[in-house]
Design an enzyme around this catalytic site. Structure first.
Site, short mmCIF file in Angstrom:
data_model
loop_
_atom_site.label_atom_id
_atom_site.label_comp_id
_atom_site.label_asym_id
_atom_site.label_seq_id
_atom_site.Cartn_x
_atom_site.Cartn_y
_atom_site.Cartn_z
CB ILE A 39 -0.96 0.00 1.21
CG1 ILE A 39 -1.76 -1.31 1.25
CG2 ILE A 39 -1.92 1.18 1.12
CD1 ILE A 39 -2.77 -1.42 2.37
N PRO A 40 1.53 1.52 -1.15
CG PRO A 40 2.20 1.66 -3.39
CD PRO A 40 1.49 0.79 -2.41
CG HIS A 41 0.93 5.57 2.24
ND1 HIS A 41 1.25 4.24 2.47
CD2 HIS A 41 1.34 6.23 3.34
CE1 HIS A 41 1.82 4.11 3.65
NE2 HIS A 41 1.89 5.31 4.20
N GLY A 42 1.52 8.54 -0.31
CA GLY A 42 2.27 9.78 -0.19
C GLY A 42 1.34 10.96 0.00
CG LEU A 83 -4.55 7.05 -0.10
CD1 LEU A 83 -5.82 7.18 -0.96
CD2 LEU A 83 -4.93 6.67 1.32
#
Length: 147
Positions: free
Chosen positions: A64-67, A102
């Site tokens: 779940i990569p997010h920034g 996300l």
């Protein structure tokens, strides 16, 4: 929260990126197409900055990569199903084949955390995960995750 409010059908992809870097670039390109004011490089750097703090590979083939980005006004999600699992430095040391990315406005920290938790819960549902992995195209992938 309805996933369809943050995940556009155009932001789902069945792909064979080959590496963690390539899949983060693909996520960035798909997101930038939805936010013309952002460059894919800016998105990529945001995702990469988070990965440097620790892998977003949560185990069981899921990441779940997010920034956070200062110049967007609403959250945006991207869903990728890798045709071939990729090395991702996940906590269980297993390769990853499902990625839910996300991107959120910098000032929406609480919503960011709530959305990540909801997504992690959905992806931990063995039935949903099985259906995602069986999906043959973007349309089917989108229907499974938003259904």
């Amino acid at each position: 929260m309805e996933l369809s409010t943050i995940l556009a059908p155009e932001c789902t992809s069945c792909a064979t990126p080959g590496s963690k870097k390539k899949v983060l670039e693909l996520i960035s390109d798909l997101a930038a197409a939805q936010y013309p004011s952002l460059s894919s490089q800016e998105i990529f750097e945001s995702l990469l900055a988070r990965e440097k703090m620790g892998s977003t590979g949560i185990g069981n083939g899921i990441a779940i990569p997010h920034g956070r980005l200062g110049n967007i006004d609403k959250p945006l999600a991207v869903l990728i199903k890798c045709e071939e699992a990729i090395g991702y430095d996940a906590i269980d040391k297993q390769p990853v084949d499902i990625l839910f990315a996300l991107l959120v406005p910098s000032d929406q920290c609480q919503q960011h955390l709530s959305t990540l938790a909801a997504m992690a819960e959905k992806l931990n549902d063995k039935q949903v995960l099985k259906q995602l992995r069986k999906s043959h195209d973007e349309k089917e992938l989108y229907q499974v995750i938003t259904g």
